[in-house]
Design an enzyme around this catalytic site. Structure first.
Site, PDB file in Angstrom:
ATOM      1  N   GLY A 112      25.682  34.367  60.824  1.00 25.01           N
ATOM      2  CA  GLY A 112      25.133  34.330  62.112  1.00 25.01           C
ATOM      3  C   GLY A 112      23.697  34.513  61.758  1.00 25.01           C
ATOM      4  O   GLY A 112      22.964  34.601  62.196  1.00 25.01           O
ATOM      5  N   SER A 113      23.360  33.607  60.746  1.00 27.04           N
ATOM      6  CA  SER A 113      21.971  34.406  60.323  1.00 27.04           C
ATOM      7  C   SER A 113      21.275  32.758  61.517  1.00 27.04           C
ATOM      8  O   SER A 113      19.886  32.759  61.891  1.00 27.04           O
ATOM      9  CB  SER A 113      21.122  33.365  59.000  1.00 27.04           C
ATOM     10  N   ASN A 114      22.011  31.689  61.768  1.00 27.72           N
ATOM     11  CA  ASN A 114      21.473  30.319  62.130  1.00 27.72           C
ATOM     12  C   ASN A 114      21.565  30.935  63.770  1.00 27.72           C
ATOM     13  O   ASN A 114      20.495  30.358  64.232  1.00 27.72           O
ATOM     14  CB  ASN A 114      22.254  28.971  61.639  1.00 27.72           C
ATOM     15  N   LYS A 138      46.075  23.639  68.615  1.00 30.58           N
ATOM     16  CA  LYS A 138      44.673  23.330  68.449  1.00 30.58           C
ATOM     17  C   LYS A 138      43.861  22.878  69.538  1.00 30.58           C
ATOM     18  O   LYS A 138      42.582  23.660  69.943  1.00 30.58           O
ATOM     19  CB  LYS A 138      43.905  22.902  66.718  1.00 30.58           C
ATOM     20  N   MET A 193      33.472  27.531  61.399  1.00 32.81           N
ATOM     21  CA  MET A 193      34.188  27.180  60.130  1.00 32.81           C
ATOM     22  C   MET A 193      35.524  26.805  60.614  1.00 32.81           C
ATOM     23  O   MET A 193      36.472  26.974  59.467  1.00 32.81           O
ATOM     24  CB  MET A 193      34.399  27.872  58.618  1.00 32.81           C
ATOM     25  N   ARG A 194      35.466  25.418  61.376  1.00 32.72           N
ATOM     26  CA  ARG A 194      37.131  24.865  61.844  1.00 32.72           C
ATOM     27  C   ARG A 194      36.103  23.708  61.949  1.00 32.72           C
ATOM     28  O   ARG A 194      34.907  23.140  62.630  1.00 32.72           O
ATOM     29  CB  ARG A 194      37.043  25.245  62.527  1.00 32.72           C
ATOM     30  N   ASN A 224      25.797  20.165  65.420  1.00 35.27           N
ATOM     31  CA  ASN A 224      26.664  21.090  63.828  1.00 35.27           C
ATOM     32  C   ASN A 224      25.412  21.275  62.676  1.00 35.27           C
ATOM     33  O   ASN A 224      24.617  20.452  62.955  1.00 35.27           O
ATOM     34  CB  ASN A 224      27.307  20.531  63.489  1.00 35.27           C
ATOM     35  N   HIS A 264      24.883  21.318  58.785  1.00 37.30           N
ATOM     36  CA  HIS A 264      25.828  21.167  57.600  1.00 37.30           C
ATOM     37  C   HIS A 264      24.698  21.873  56.499  1.00 37.30           C
ATOM     38  O   HIS A 264      23.755  20.830  56.458  1.00 37.30           O
ATOM     39  CB  HIS A 264      26.958  19.947  56.871  1.00 37.30           C
TER      40      HIS A 264
HETATM   41  C1  GAR Z   1      25.534  27.559  56.742  1.00 35.23           C
HETATM   42  O1  GAR Z   1      24.986  27.581  55.730  1.00 35.23           O
HETATM   43  C2  GAR Z   1      26.102  26.483  57.257  1.00 35.23           C
HETATM   44  O2  GAR Z   1      24.986  25.920  56.833  1.00 35.23           O
HETATM   45  C3  GAR Z   1      27.087  26.687  56.756  1.00 35.23           C
HETATM   46  O3  GAR Z   1      27.966  27.665  56.987  1.00 35.23           O
HETATM   47  C4  GAR Z   1      26.311  28.769  56.881  1.00 35.23           C
HETATM   48  C5  GAR Z   1      26.546  29.592  57.646  1.00 35.23           C
HETATM   49  O4  GAR Z   1      25.913  30.821  57.525  1.00 35.23           O
HETATM   50  N1  GAR Z   1      28.348  25.631  57.897  1.00 35.23           N
HETATM   51  C6  GAR Z   1      28.991  24.683  57.402  1.00 35.23           C
HETATM   52  O5  GAR Z   1      29.067  24.320  55.967  1.00 35.23           O
HETATM   53  C7  GAR Z   1      29.621  24.221  57.955  1.00 35.23           C
HETATM   54  N2  GAR Z   1      30.612  23.045  57.640  1.00 35.23           N
HETATM   55  P1  GAR Z   1      25.611  31.657  58.873  1.00 35.23           P
HETATM   56  O6  GAR Z   1      26.818  32.627  59.586  1.00 35.23           O
HETATM   57  O7  GAR Z   1      24.136  32.393  58.638  1.00 35.23           O
HETATM   58  O8  GAR Z   1      24.270  30.593  59.705  1.00 35.23           O
END
Ligand code: GAR
Length: 218
Positions: A12-14, A65, A90-91, A107, A109
């Site tokens: 969850g850093s984003n 789903k 991640m889904r 999203n 990426h």
């Molecule tokens: C991030 O790097 C995001 O871009 C990636 O997961 C990480 C989540 O980090 N997302 C994907 O790969 C989606 N396909 P976070 O939980 O620290 O935000």
């Protein structure tokens, strides 16, 4: 004030970068609900710390789903959410959520789409040997990382990079471009035309270039 809902699966850093942008006044929005698909996601701790309501929705509780995504859509709607943020969720999101929020699901990426979609975008970039990679914020459609692109940041891939070192370099910019994309949306400046996103009052900078390795002669 834009009401957002956040979906996350892990660290969850984003999500934190978005909370920080809101709390510092840079982003005029409020997080109405965090939904996680994983009860040990650290994102939950962040929600608690900032008094944000959260909900764990277990995919195993649903026969299909689509039912899982209908439940999430219903919960977000009941909170008055206007924009849904996938922050490390991640889904692959399915129709019931996309129909409830058409071109209102964003999203992030960790690659320059359309390169390296799917899982482990950073590892794919290292393995391929590209010199430049980065991150992309896009609206979500029914494909995997195929929706209209809103904003991208490019970083160099260095000779000794591993998946981890490149991920760390990219993540710094994820934290900058995700709140920025939401800000553009909140200001009503994004318009989706076909598969392109038009940004009101943005003309572009022709000289914004990254060359890697840098030119050694001029
Ligand atoms: C991030 O790097 C995001 O871009 C990636 O997961 C990480 C989540 O980090 N997302 C994907 O790969 C989606 N396909 P976070 O939980 O620290 O935000």
């Amino acid at each position: 004030m834009l009401k957002i809902g956040v979906l996350a699966s892990g660290r969850g850093s984003n999500f934190q970068a978005i909370i920080d942008a809101i709390e510092s006044g840079r982003l005029k929005a409020s997080v109405e609900l965090l939904v996680v698909d994983n009860p040990s996601a650290f994102a939950i701790e962040r929600a608690k710390k900032h008094s944000i309501p959260y909900l764990y929705v277990n995919p195993k509780d649903f026969g299909t789903k689509d039912e899982f995504y209908q439940k999430i859509a219903d919960e977000l709607k009941s909170k008055g959410v206007e924009l849904v943020i996938l922050a490390g969720f991640m889904r692959v999101v399915r129709k019931p959520l996309l129909d409830a929020f058409p071109m209102r699901v964003m999203n992030i990426h960790p690659a320059l789409l359309p390169s390296f979609p799917g899982l482990h975008g950073q590892k794919q970039a290292v393995d391929y040997g590209v010199r430049i990679s980065g991150c992309t914020v896009h609206f979500v459609d029914e494909g995997v990382d195929t929706g209209p692109v809103i904003i991208q940041a490019a970083v160099p891939v260095l000779p000794h990079d591993t998946e981890d070192t490149l991920s760390e370099r990219i993540l710094k910019y994820e934290h900058k471009i995700f709140p920025e994309a939401i800000r553009l949306f909140a200001e009503g400046r994004l318009e989706v035309v076909g598969r392109k996103v038009m940004i009101k009052d943005y003309k572009g900078e022709e000289d914004a270039v990254i060359i890697n390795p840098p030119l050694q002669s001029s």
